[in-house]
Structures are given as C-alpha cells and as structure tokens.
Design a protein around this motif. Structure first.
Motif, PDB file in Angstrom:
ATOM      1  N   ARG A 160      -3.754   8.776   4.962  1.00  0.00           N
ATOM      2  CA  ARG A 160      -2.996   8.083   3.925  1.00  0.00           C
ATOM      3  C   ARG A 160      -3.263   6.580   3.953  1.00  0.00           C
ATOM      4  O   ARG A 160      -3.425   5.944   2.905  1.00  0.00           O
ATOM      5  CB  ARG A 160      -1.497   8.341   4.116  1.00  0.00           C
ATOM      6  N   CYS A 161      -3.313   6.018   5.151  1.00  0.00           N
ATOM      7  CA  CYS A 161      -3.591   4.587   5.274  1.00  0.00           C
ATOM      8  C   CYS A 161      -4.953   4.237   4.691  1.00  0.00           C
ATOM      9  O   CYS A 161      -5.095   3.250   3.948  1.00  0.00           O
ATOM     10  CB  CYS A 161      -3.514   4.158   6.741  1.00  0.00           C
TER      11      CYS A 161
ATOM     12  N   LEU B 231       6.686   1.137  11.426  1.00  0.00           N
ATOM     13  CA  LEU B 231       5.933  -0.094  11.194  1.00  0.00           C
ATOM     14  C   LEU B 231       5.369  -0.129   9.776  1.00  0.00           C
ATOM     15  O   LEU B 231       5.301  -1.179   9.134  1.00  0.00           O
ATOM     16  CB  LEU B 231       4.792  -0.213  12.207  1.00  0.00           C
ATOM     17  N   LEU B 232       4.972   1.024   9.277  1.00  0.00           N
ATOM     18  CA  LEU B 232       4.461   1.105   7.918  1.00  0.00           C
ATOM     19  C   LEU B 232       5.567   0.852   6.899  1.00  0.00           C
ATOM     20  O   LEU B 232       5.369   0.162   5.897  1.00  0.00           O
ATOM     21  CB  LEU B 232       3.843   2.493   7.690  1.00  0.00           C
ATOM     22  N   ASP B 233       6.749   1.402   7.181  1.00  0.00           N
ATOM     23  CA  ASP B 233       7.875   1.292   6.245  1.00  0.00           C
ATOM     24  C   ASP B 233       8.698   0.019   6.435  1.00  0.00           C
ATOM     25  O   ASP B 233       9.465  -0.351   5.544  1.00  0.00           O
ATOM     26  CB  ASP B 233       8.805   2.494   6.407  1.00  0.00           C
ATOM     27  N   GLY B 234       8.578  -0.631   7.604  1.00  0.00           N
ATOM     28  CA  GLY B 234       9.444  -1.761   7.906  1.00  0.00           C
ATOM     29  C   GLY B 234      10.871  -1.328   8.112  1.00  0.00           C
ATOM     30  O   GLY B 234      11.817  -1.999   7.688  1.00  0.00           O
ATOM     31  N   ARG B 235      11.054  -0.213   8.796  1.00  0.00           N
ATOM     32  CA  ARG B 235      12.390   0.358   8.986  1.00  0.00           C
ATOM     33  C   ARG B 235      12.891   0.075  10.398  1.00  0.00           C
ATOM     34  O   ARG B 235      12.410   0.650  11.369  1.00  0.00           O
ATOM     35  CB  ARG B 235      12.348   1.867   8.747  1.00  0.00           C
TER      36      ARG B 235
ATOM     37  N   PRO C 219       1.509  -3.050   8.603  1.00  0.00           N
ATOM     38  CA  PRO C 219       0.591  -1.936   8.361  1.00  0.00           C
ATOM     39  C   PRO C 219      -0.615  -1.874   9.306  1.00  0.00           C
ATOM     40  O   PRO C 219      -0.966  -0.774   9.756  1.00  0.00           O
ATOM     41  CB  PRO C 219       0.164  -2.148   6.900  1.00  0.00           C
ATOM     42  N   PRO C 220      -1.268  -2.999   9.654  1.00  0.00           N
ATOM     43  CA  PRO C 220      -2.387  -2.880  10.604  1.00  0.00           C
ATOM     44  C   PRO C 220      -1.960  -2.324  11.957  1.00  0.00           C
ATOM     45  O   PRO C 220      -2.676  -1.524  12.567  1.00  0.00           O
ATOM     46  CB  PRO C 220      -2.889  -4.326  10.723  1.00  0.00           C
ATOM     47  N   LEU C 221      -0.783  -2.740  12.452  1.00  0.00           N
ATOM     48  CA  LEU C 221      -0.299  -2.206  13.721  1.00  0.00           C
ATOM     49  C   LEU C 221       0.117  -0.748  13.563  1.00  0.00           C
ATOM     50  O   LEU C 221      -0.086   0.064  14.480  1.00  0.00           O
ATOM     51  CB  LEU C 221       0.879  -3.040  14.226  1.00  0.00           C
ATOM     52  N   ALA C 222       0.668  -0.396  12.408  1.00  0.00           N
ATOM     53  CA  ALA C 222       0.997   1.014  12.136  1.00  0.00           C
ATOM     54  C   ALA C 222      -0.260   1.863  12.219  1.00  0.00           C
ATOM     55  O   ALA C 222      -0.263   2.948  12.819  1.00  0.00           O
ATOM     56  CB  ALA C 222       1.630   1.141  10.747  1.00  0.00           C
ATOM     57  N   LEU C 223      -1.339   1.361  11.628  1.00  0.00           N
ATOM     58  CA  LEU C 223      -2.613   2.082  11.666  1.00  0.00           C
ATOM     59  C   LEU C 223      -3.070   2.317  13.103  1.00  0.00           C
ATOM     60  O   LEU C 223      -3.542   3.409  13.454  1.00  0.00           O
ATOM     61  CB  LEU C 223      -3.667   1.282  10.894  1.00  0.00           C
ATOM     62  N   ARG C 224      -2.900   1.303  13.953  1.00  0.00           N
ATOM     63  CA  ARG C 224      -3.298   1.439  15.357  1.00  0.00           C
ATOM     64  C   ARG C 224      -2.503   2.525  16.057  1.00  0.00           C
ATOM     65  O   ARG C 224      -3.054   3.344  16.803  1.00  0.00           O
ATOM     66  CB  ARG C 224      -3.134   0.109  16.078  1.00  0.00           C
TER      67      ARG C 224
ATOM     68  N   GLY D 278      -3.090  -1.434   5.776  1.00  0.00           N
ATOM     69  CA  GLY D 278      -3.567  -1.940   7.060  1.00  0.00           C
ATOM     70  C   GLY D 278      -5.065  -1.884   7.231  1.00  0.00           C
ATOM     71  O   GLY D 278      -5.572  -2.132   8.325  1.00  0.00           O
ATOM     72  N   CYS D 279      -5.788  -1.601   6.167  1.00  0.00           N
ATOM     73  CA  CYS D 279      -7.253  -1.491   6.225  1.00  0.00           C
ATOM     74  C   CYS D 279      -7.789  -1.543   4.802  1.00  0.00           C
ATOM     75  O   CYS D 279      -7.025  -1.526   3.840  1.00  0.00           O
ATOM     76  CB  CYS D 279      -7.664  -0.181   6.907  1.00  0.00           C
TER      77      CYS D 279
END
Length: 251
Positions: free
Chosen positions: A84-85, A50-54, A60-65, A91-92
């Motif tokens: 890192r986030c 989710l962070l990379d869009g792969r 990014p906010p959902l990746a953080l979750r 995402g924050c």
C-alpha cells in the motif's frame, strides 16, 4: 489512569489493539516498547499508527521502515501494507510494480486483503499487465475467504458476465453477503437489487448504511445515481449523500 504497564501487557498484541480505542497516546507508548522488544504484531501496528498519526506523530517514512521489519519476519498484513505504501507513495516514491510484488507475496500466502489489492492492479494494469481473468480469480479467492469488498466486485463480474459466465442469481447473493459484511459499495449494490424487486424500504435501509461508511469517490458517484433514481425516496436521499460528501471534502 496509570501509564505503568506490566511486561506481559506490553507484549500482548491483542491487548494493544484494544488499548488504541481507549487511549491512543498510552497505546502508542506500549506499542513502541513492544516493538522494541521484538513483538512482530506490535511492529506491524507501530507502522500503522505512524502512518495514521494515531497517538503518535505521523511519520510515513518511519512507518514504511517498521512495516518492512515486520514483513521481513513474515507478517502478512505488514507485507500488504508495504504494498500500500509503494502504491500510494506513503513514505516513498509511488511505484505500482513494487507494490504488486509485495501484494503477490502476501496473496500467495493466503492474505485476502493482498489478493484484493493485487487484483485491483491486475484489473487496471497499474504496475502489471492487465489480466482480468487473474484479477477475477483473486477476487473470487478473497471473497470465498470472507473479504467483503471482493464479494461486491465478484458480484459485478458475475452480473455483467465479464470473463465468466453470466450468473445474476449468484451475483445478487454475493452483493447481499458483501453488504452484510459491511462494505459500503456492496450495500449500495444490494440496495439496487432490492429496489428492482420492489423492496423499497429495505433498500433505503442499506443505502443509509452505505452513506455512513462511504468515501468521497463513492459518495460522489452514488449521489448522482440516486438523483436519477425512479423512486422519489431515493432522490431525496441523494441530498444526504451530497451533504455527507461536502463534509468529507471539507476535512
């Protein structure tokens, strides 16, 4: 290729990572299913894709979750990625002090990447008070655990005698180990040592490896260094570094 997956495939975290190389979209579906089933490795991996869009829309906010969910289940790399986030503002709102707290938890549990990231904050005073000696201790622990980037930085401290006795022979060994471990900065450092010893061709080989793996900031500084090098082969290689830099900047 069929998108039908057996349950055991969905819950096989190591298989999911391999699947990402073969078919990102197919892997993303499997990772979503496995994360929903409670597979902690898949939850951490879902955060990453989710962070990379792969294979999935970048979020990014959902990746953080999802990193938070996996970190709450004591997944150390997910805890490191929470750091890192928060450090980068993915995402924050960026907050290096929050990042440091996450890195510290994972570092104290033995994760080399977290040791490295926390050491970077301590060395620069971002989110925490500057503490070069603690940074050096963390780089050393991470290097001894096999972390290639930390090996190069440990070598730098030892070469310059910063906050430790100067030991150039040991520094050179750490540069070599970092280069062999795949760190582009370690490859550049090792090449410099080889060039000073007169091993120009071997140095050029490592410089070409560093060119392939280097990021924008590294390539910018390295190209300027090579332009002023003593050996003409290195000055010629500076053109390749600048070309690669321009390609990355254009992306």
């Amino acid at each position: 290729m069929s998108f039908q997956l057996r349950r055991e495939e969905i819950l096989d975290a190591s298989g999911l990572a391999a699947m990402l190389e073969e078919s990102p979209a197919r892997a993303a579906q499997a990772i979503l299913l496995a994360a929903g089933e409670g597979e902690v490795e898949a939850q951490a991996l879902l955060g990453q894709i989710l962070l990379d869009g792969r294979g999935i829309a970048q979020d990014p906010p959902l990746a953080l979750r999802w990193f938070g969910i996996a970190a709450g289940r004591e997944h150390l790399m997910a805890r490191n990625m929470l750091g890192r986030c928060h450090e980068q503002g993915w995402g924050c709102v960026a907050d290096a002090s929050v990042a440091a707290s996450h890195y510290r938890i994972a570092a104290e549990s033995g994760l080399d990447w977290a040791m490295y990231n926390l050491a970077n904050l301590l060395a620069t005073g971002r989110g925490v008070a500057v503490d070069q000696r603690q940074a050096l201790a963390l780089y050393r622990r991470a290097a001894e655990a096999g972390h290639a980037k930390s090996m190069n930085l440990l070598g730098r401290y030892l070469e310059e005698g910063q906050f430790c006795p100067q030991d150039r022979a040991t520094a050179r060994d750490w540069y070599r180990r970092s280069a062999e471990g795949g760190d582009f900065r370690g490859q550049f450092s090792h090449a410099a040592v080889l060039a000073d010893a007169g091993h120009v061709e071997e140095a050029l080989g490592w410089l070409r490896k560093a060119l392939v793996g280097g990021n924008v900031n590294f390539l910018r500084v390295a190209s300027e260094s090579l332009m002023n090098a003593q050996h003409p082969q290195f000055r010629e290689l500076a053109d390749a570094y600048r070309l690669r830099l321009s390609e990355l900047v254009a992306l």
